[in-house]
Design a protein around this motif. Structure first.
Motif, PDB file in Angstrom:
ATOM      1  N   MET A 149      68.670  23.764 -83.830  1.00  0.00           N
ATOM      2  CA  MET A 149      70.026  23.855 -83.294  1.00  0.00           C
ATOM      3  C   MET A 149      70.165  24.997 -82.297  1.00  0.00           C
ATOM      4  N   GLU A 150      69.504  26.108 -82.565  1.00  0.00           N
ATOM      5  CA  GLU A 150      69.556  27.245 -81.640  1.00  0.00           C
ATOM      6  C   GLU A 150      69.010  26.853 -80.276  1.00  0.00           C
ATOM      7  N   ALA A 151      67.980  26.011 -80.261  1.00  0.00           N
ATOM      8  CA  ALA A 151      67.369  25.602 -78.993  1.00  0.00           C
ATOM      9  C   ALA A 151      68.328  24.763 -78.157  1.00  0.00           C
ATOM     10  N   PHE A 152      69.301  24.099 -78.811  1.00  0.00           N
ATOM     11  CA  PHE A 152      70.181  23.179 -78.090  1.00  0.00           C
ATOM     12  C   PHE A 152      71.641  23.609 -78.077  1.00  0.00           C
ATOM     13  N   GLN A 153      71.936  24.806 -78.559  1.00  0.00           N
ATOM     14  CA  GLN A 153      73.334  25.204 -78.696  1.00  0.00           C
ATOM     15  C   GLN A 153      74.074  25.284 -77.367  1.00  0.00           C
ATOM     16  N   ASP A 154      73.358  25.500 -76.270  1.00  0.00           N
ATOM     17  CA  ASP A 154      74.001  25.597 -74.962  1.00  0.00           C
ATOM     18  C   ASP A 154      73.814  24.341 -74.123  1.00  0.00           C
ATOM     19  N   ASN A 155      73.293  23.286 -74.750  1.00  0.00           N
ATOM     20  CA  ASN A 155      73.121  22.022 -74.044  1.00  0.00           C
ATOM     21  C   ASN A 155      74.333  21.141 -74.336  1.00  0.00           C
ATOM     22  N   THR A 177      77.411  30.422 -87.200  1.00  0.00           N
ATOM     23  CA  THR A 177      76.430  30.796 -86.177  1.00  0.00           C
ATOM     24  C   THR A 177      76.749  30.189 -84.821  1.00  0.00           C
ATOM     25  N   PHE A 178      77.143  28.912 -84.816  1.00  0.00           N
ATOM     26  CA  PHE A 178      77.269  28.199 -83.545  1.00  0.00           C
ATOM     27  C   PHE A 178      78.707  27.884 -83.146  1.00  0.00           C
ATOM     28  N   GLY A 179      79.646  27.993 -84.065  1.00  0.00           N
ATOM     29  CA  GLY A 179      81.034  27.688 -83.729  1.00  0.00           C
ATOM     30  C   GLY A 179      81.173  26.292 -83.164  1.00  0.00           C
ATOM     31  N   SER A 180      81.902  26.159 -82.080  1.00  0.00           N
ATOM     32  CA  SER A 180      82.138  24.841 -81.484  1.00  0.00           C
ATOM     33  C   SER A 180      80.965  24.348 -80.634  1.00  0.00           C
TER      34      SER A 180
END
Length: 292
Positions: A149-155, A177-180
């Motif tokens: 998920m961290e790898a794709f959180q800004d995709n 950790t990731f919010g919305s």
């Protein structure tokens, strides 16, 4: 797409000869739409995609798209055991009008985190779709975890995750950790209330195939801030949840449809029919849920 509301993980009825029963499928879809569901996940685990060839999967996607007619959002399960096959299925889903797909880790291969990240990136590169990740380690064999998920959180094309590990702490970690950035969808039916409390916005729900009125009322109560009513409803559903999780989950979903007045149809081998005692147990649990 915003992952929002009750999204049934749609079953696929089969007739006694093992063919897809499209008449029954239409009745199942229309019943749930009348009961107020907010969308569908088509060709997921509950849809027995693993027992169908590519042409059959495309037939189901086409049919559901036509029946729904734009009334609610749809996402297609396009999972398979290899990246090449997932890309083929995903491009076909896009061709059929599905802009969003639900993808777990490729099953049986047991990919590492690095391999999973490469797999999802390959799908994104090859297919013009959005992805909802699907963490179901008991079936896929590996965990689509925080590193992925961290790898794709800004995709922006990775919309969220259906979390079906059964670990409530994971739901809490995802939202904190990731919010919305990573929308959280409940995939652990017996933890639905807890998931919504911790920030889930949707529930991709097998039991909604036959308990949509109760589950939609639960969701509406929660959205209205009536936690006591939401708790009352979900508590009455626990016997069904327990019965489903004990064994023969998909067979019981289909029998639940029969109890709710729509044809659930048969399952494909290797899944066997329910015994008479299993039907008795499921019917008793359904009666409790139906009365709420």
């Amino acid at each position: 797409m915003k992952l929002e509301g009750i999204l049934p993980a749609l079953i696929t009825p089969f007739d006694n000869q093992g063919n897809i029963d499209f008449v029954a499928l239409e009745k199942v879809v229309e019943k749930q739409l009348a009961d107020g569901v907010h969308g569908f996940a088509v060709m997921g685990t509950s849809g027995e995609y693993y027992a169908m060839n590519h042409d059959e999967r495309a037939q189901v996607l086409t049919f559901v798209k036509k029946v729904v007619g734009g009334r609610v959002p749809l996402m297609a399960g396009t999972n398979a055991s290899s990246t090449r096959e997932v890309i083929e299925l995903t491009n076909k889903a896009k061709e059929l009008g599905y802009d969003n797909v639900l993808l777990s880790a490729p099953f049986y291969a047991l990919p590492s985190n690095e391999e999973m990240i490469a797999h999802f990136n390959a799908v994104l590169d090859a297919c013009d779709v959005n992805i909802v990740l699907y963490n179901y380690p008991i079936r896929a064999g590996v965990d689509v975890g925080m590193e992925v998920m961290e790898a794709f959180q800004d995709n922006a094309r990775v919309l969220g995750i259906k979390e079906s590990s059964g670990d409530l702490l994971r739901a809490m970690d995802i939202t904190s950790t990731f919010g919305s950035k990573i929308q959280l969808s409940c995939g652990s039916d017996d933890q639905a209330l807890d998931f919504f409390i911790w920030g889930a916005t949707s529930w991709v729900c097998g039991p909604a195939n036959f308990l949509a009125p109760q589950i939609v009322r639960f969701y509406n109560a929660f959205q209205a801030g009536n936690l006591q009513e939401a708790q009352r409803i979900i508590k009455a559903l626990f016997p069904v949840m327990q019965c489903l999780e004990e064994s023969k989950f998909i067979q019981k979903l289909k029998y639940g449809c029969e109890l709710a007045g729509v044809p659930g149809g048969a399952c494909r081998a290797p899944l066997l029919p329910l015994t008479e005692q299993e039907k008795v147990d499921m019917k008793a649990a359904f009666a409790i849920a139906e009365a709420v």
